[in-house]
Design a protein around this motif. Structure first.
Motif, PDB file in Angstrom:
ATOM      1  N   VAL A   1     -14.926   1.169 -24.891  1.00  0.00           N
ATOM      2  CA  VAL A   1     -15.037   2.473 -25.564  1.00  0.00           C
ATOM      3  C   VAL A   1     -13.785   3.309 -25.271  1.00  0.00           C
ATOM      4  O   VAL A   1     -13.230   3.960 -26.164  1.00  0.00           O
ATOM      5  CB  VAL A   1     -16.309   3.225 -25.110  1.00  0.00           C
ATOM      6  N   ALA A   2     -13.321   3.266 -24.021  1.00  0.00           N
ATOM      7  CA  ALA A   2     -12.126   4.044 -23.645  1.00  0.00           C
ATOM      8  C   ALA A   2     -10.923   3.628 -24.485  1.00  0.00           C
ATOM      9  O   ALA A   2     -10.174   4.481 -24.990  1.00  0.00           O
ATOM     10  CB  ALA A   2     -11.820   3.864 -22.159  1.00  0.00           C
ATOM     11  N   ARG A   3     -10.742   2.332 -24.649  1.00  0.00           N
ATOM     12  CA  ARG A   3      -9.596   1.849 -25.443  1.00  0.00           C
ATOM     13  C   ARG A   3      -9.706   2.302 -26.900  1.00  0.00           C
ATOM     14  O   ARG A   3      -8.741   2.758 -27.491  1.00  0.00           O
ATOM     15  CB  ARG A   3      -9.512   0.321 -25.379  1.00  0.00           C
ATOM     16  N   GLU A   4     -10.937   2.192 -27.414  1.00  0.00           N
ATOM     17  CA  GLU A   4     -11.185   2.585 -28.805  1.00  0.00           C
ATOM     18  C   GLU A   4     -10.906   4.077 -29.007  1.00  0.00           C
ATOM     19  O   GLU A   4     -10.342   4.477 -30.028  1.00  0.00           O
ATOM     20  CB  GLU A   4     -12.653   2.263 -29.079  1.00  0.00           C
ATOM     21  N   LYS A   5     -11.282   4.881 -28.027  1.00  0.00           N
ATOM     22  CA  LYS A   5     -11.149   6.339 -28.167  1.00  0.00           C
ATOM     23  C   LYS A   5      -9.842   6.862 -27.567  1.00  0.00           C
ATOM     24  O   LYS A   5      -9.603   8.071 -27.562  1.00  0.00           O
ATOM     25  CB  LYS A   5     -12.320   7.049 -27.470  1.00  0.00           C
ATOM     26  N   GLY A   6      -9.043   5.979 -26.985  1.00  0.00           N
ATOM     27  CA  GLY A   6      -7.775   6.419 -26.401  1.00  0.00           C
ATOM     28  C   GLY A   6      -7.919   7.247 -25.134  1.00  0.00           C
ATOM     29  O   GLY A   6      -7.132   8.147 -24.879  1.00  0.00           O
ATOM     30  N   VAL A   7      -8.926   6.932 -24.316  1.00  0.00           N
ATOM     31  CA  VAL A   7      -9.117   7.658 -23.055  1.00  0.00           C
ATOM     32  C   VAL A   7      -8.389   6.908 -21.936  1.00  0.00           C
ATOM     33  O   VAL A   7      -8.519   5.687 -21.818  1.00  0.00           O
ATOM     34  CB  VAL A   7     -10.619   7.784 -22.716  1.00  0.00           C
ATOM     35  N   SER A   8      -7.648   7.631 -21.130  1.00  0.00           N
ATOM     36  CA  SER A   8      -6.893   7.028 -20.036  1.00  0.00           C
ATOM     37  C   SER A   8      -7.810   6.745 -18.841  1.00  0.00           C
ATOM     38  O   SER A   8      -8.600   7.593 -18.434  1.00  0.00           O
ATOM     39  CB  SER A   8      -5.769   7.996 -19.647  1.00  0.00           C
ATOM     40  N   THR A   9      -7.704   5.542 -18.281  1.00  0.00           N
ATOM     41  CA  THR A   9      -8.598   5.135 -17.182  1.00  0.00           C
ATOM     42  C   THR A   9      -7.813   4.433 -16.075  1.00  0.00           C
ATOM     43  O   THR A   9      -8.049   3.250 -15.796  1.00  0.00           O
ATOM     44  CB  THR A   9      -9.677   4.162 -17.718  1.00  0.00           C
ATOM     45  N   PRO A  10      -6.880   5.156 -15.435  1.00  0.00           N
ATOM     46  CA  PRO A  10      -6.024   4.500 -14.436  1.00  0.00           C
ATOM     47  C   PRO A  10      -6.788   3.845 -13.291  1.00  0.00           C
ATOM     48  O   PRO A  10      -6.416   2.747 -12.858  1.00  0.00           O
ATOM     49  CB  PRO A  10      -5.133   5.631 -13.927  1.00  0.00           C
ATOM     50  N   VAL A  11      -7.837   4.464 -12.796  1.00  0.00           N
ATOM     51  CA  VAL A  11      -8.566   3.867 -11.669  1.00  0.00           C
ATOM     52  C   VAL A  11      -9.475   2.744 -12.159  1.00  0.00           C
ATOM     53  O   VAL A  11      -9.413   1.608 -11.676  1.00  0.00           O
ATOM     54  CB  VAL A  11      -9.397   4.926 -10.904  1.00  0.00           C
TER      55      VAL A  11
END
Lengths: 334, 334
Positions: free
Chosen positions: A303-313
């Motif tokens: 979902v993060a990739r689809e919505k462009g949300v950054s998830t460094p950890v």
């Protein structure tokens, strides 16, 4: 009497089977794998905060496989309480087909994580899929013994998958019937156990994921208890950023109210630094069992990739646990 | 005869002490801590690819502490072969003062990592600091036994810290003298052992860091051997990106030639997927000992921040290992 098939008699599943039969409204056929012989012979012993000490209890029927779970009377509910592993879901689906009667049977998934419903909804588009979240603190202590520490708190809601031929009302009715039945089985408990209808069960999944995506995964990578991580520098360098990443993904997915900063703050301060609790993923890792990694981190990261949300950890924690899981599974295969 | 004090008689230090005495050009005083009594009584047993089987060997003198290592004849070299831990360096410095004779003594650090020289150079600005990198594959197998698997490959170079009163030539002369002495102790070996002068020892440190910052750290977080990580999905998701991050930091720091893509490719393909090797950080972790985390990841990450280099993998691996280290140290403290 309703006819119920239950697959996965671990900590959650055995208690669910017991509650459903205690309602006096169901017969439960429990599909057992490794513990079939011992349970068939001696039954389950359950030590439960809700139900007290139960000795030698057996469901209405136990069978050693899906293929031997067929029945003359169609199933009303097929309850799946296995671990939520995509490979396991995929391997179950062919065996479920003969157990499902169209316009009669509903699937009930009582499992952790996100997007667990998708494979079942695609495989059985005409069948209502009910999605369940359990907070119960129960675990198997041997192949036929279960210890339940916390009151059974079960939320059930329809997944509402998008098929024209399946009315929303049909799905909601199925959820209501299941909740009523399960609640009947809890009616004499005084410990705070309850089964409730959650119309927005996906929101509830995001809420639970705030904790599972952060505490559960970071305890597993570091091999540390909840209290140890909370006392460590990792509280601010890993745990808090990880939880806020889940919150950001959940917000991007439309669940901002559910994963608000208030909830994040509550979860970060709700557990004492002294808690020795070892979350499920750490327990599975230590037992050399597969981790629920895909439904707890893989799905939200998609979902993060689809919505462009950054998830460094979370991205790195996922890759590390993915390698650890690869290692666990490789050691299992001879 | 040169007078040498050696601090830290583990795998690397014990072999170094043996080589230095074998040169017939030094007397070595070895400062021992936990193993003082047993070595004083029985000496070391060394099984070495360079020197064969040595039984009951003792340096010229062993002492149980820095304070008892004082001597009438000033030391030419004080060789530090302890683990590279900032807290340990800080605790050594006060005790070194009485052992250092200005314009006579040089410090020799034979240790892993980056920026290990800084605390010593600041504390003793008039004293040459020689920086040494050892590839030797030696380890202690008991308090008085050492096993050395690979030929001793030692690189020594001056740190060249910036003090007007200390000539570059003085520092280089000290390095040359140490290399000559050590080489004399290796002169009868036929296994490929050598000690060489490396005028740009910092470049050599970056080269070694390519491996240590990636393989060593990722094997530690995942608790897996080099071959297991290489065979796993982590080869492409973690190991390769981590090594390229070190290369990017090294390039930003001016060592682009040393950490070029050719070298990265060589290091990635040099080790077979079947290697059971467990790198030092994993070994330390499994023994519950402090990790060389600051000099292997902390220091390069400080350079990355200063130069604005992005380090998505290494930053999270660092934070995770920092938490694991916190946990190890907490368990040690009663």
């Amino acid at each position: 009497m309703l006819n119920v098939c239950l697959i996965g008699a671990g900590g959650v599943g055995t208690c669910a089977a017991y509650v459903l039969e205690k309602s006096m409204r169901c017969h439960v056929t429990a599909v057992l794998r490794s513990n079939y012989a011992v349970v068939q012979k001696e039954g389950f012993d359950i030590d439960s905060v809700d139900h007290g000490q139960i000795r030698g209890w057996k469901p209405h029927r136990v069978t050693p496989s899906l293929s031997s779970a067929t029945t003359d009377q169609p199933y009303d509910f097929i309850v799946i309480t296995t671990k939520a592993i995509p490979e396991l879901a995929a391997s179950l689906i062919p065996g479920l087909k003969p157990l499902i009667t169209p316009s009669k049977t509903s699937l009930v998934l009582i499992q952790n994580g996100l997007a667990i419903e998708e494979p079942f909804a695609s495989a059985f588009p005409e069948t209502p899929v009910l999605s369940g979240l359990s907070m119960i603190g129960s675990r198997t202590t041997s192949p036929r013994t279960v210890f339940q520490e916390d009151p059974d708190q079960l939320r059930i809601g329809p997944y509402y998958h998008h098929v024209d031929s399946l009315q929303k009302s049909t799905q909601l009715d199925a959820a209501r019937l299941f909740v009523e039945t399960y609640s009947a089985g809890l009616s004499d408990t005084k410990s705070g156990a309850e089964c409730v209808l959650a119309e927005d069960i996906i929101a509830a999944r995001w809420r639970k994921l705030l904790w599972n995506g952060s505490f559960n995964t970071i305890c597993a990578v570091t091999r540390m208890s909840v209290g140890e991580v909370l006392s460590s520098p990792g509280r601010t360098t890993l745990l808090e950023p990880a939880m806020r990443e889940i919150a950001a993904i959940g917000t991007a997915a439309g669940y901002g109210d559910t994963v608000s900063e208030d909830v994040v703050q509550f979860l970060l301060h709700d557990t004492p630094d002294s808690s020795p609790f070892r979350p499920s993923m750490l327990v599975h890792l230590e037992k050399g069992q597969p981790l629920e990694l895909d439904v707890i981190l893989g799905a939200p990261l998609r979902v993060a990739r689809e919505k462009g949300v950054s998830t460094p950890v979370l991205s790195q924690v996922y890759e590390l646990l993915n390698v650890v899981q690869w290692h666990l599974l490789r050691r299992q295969t001879p």
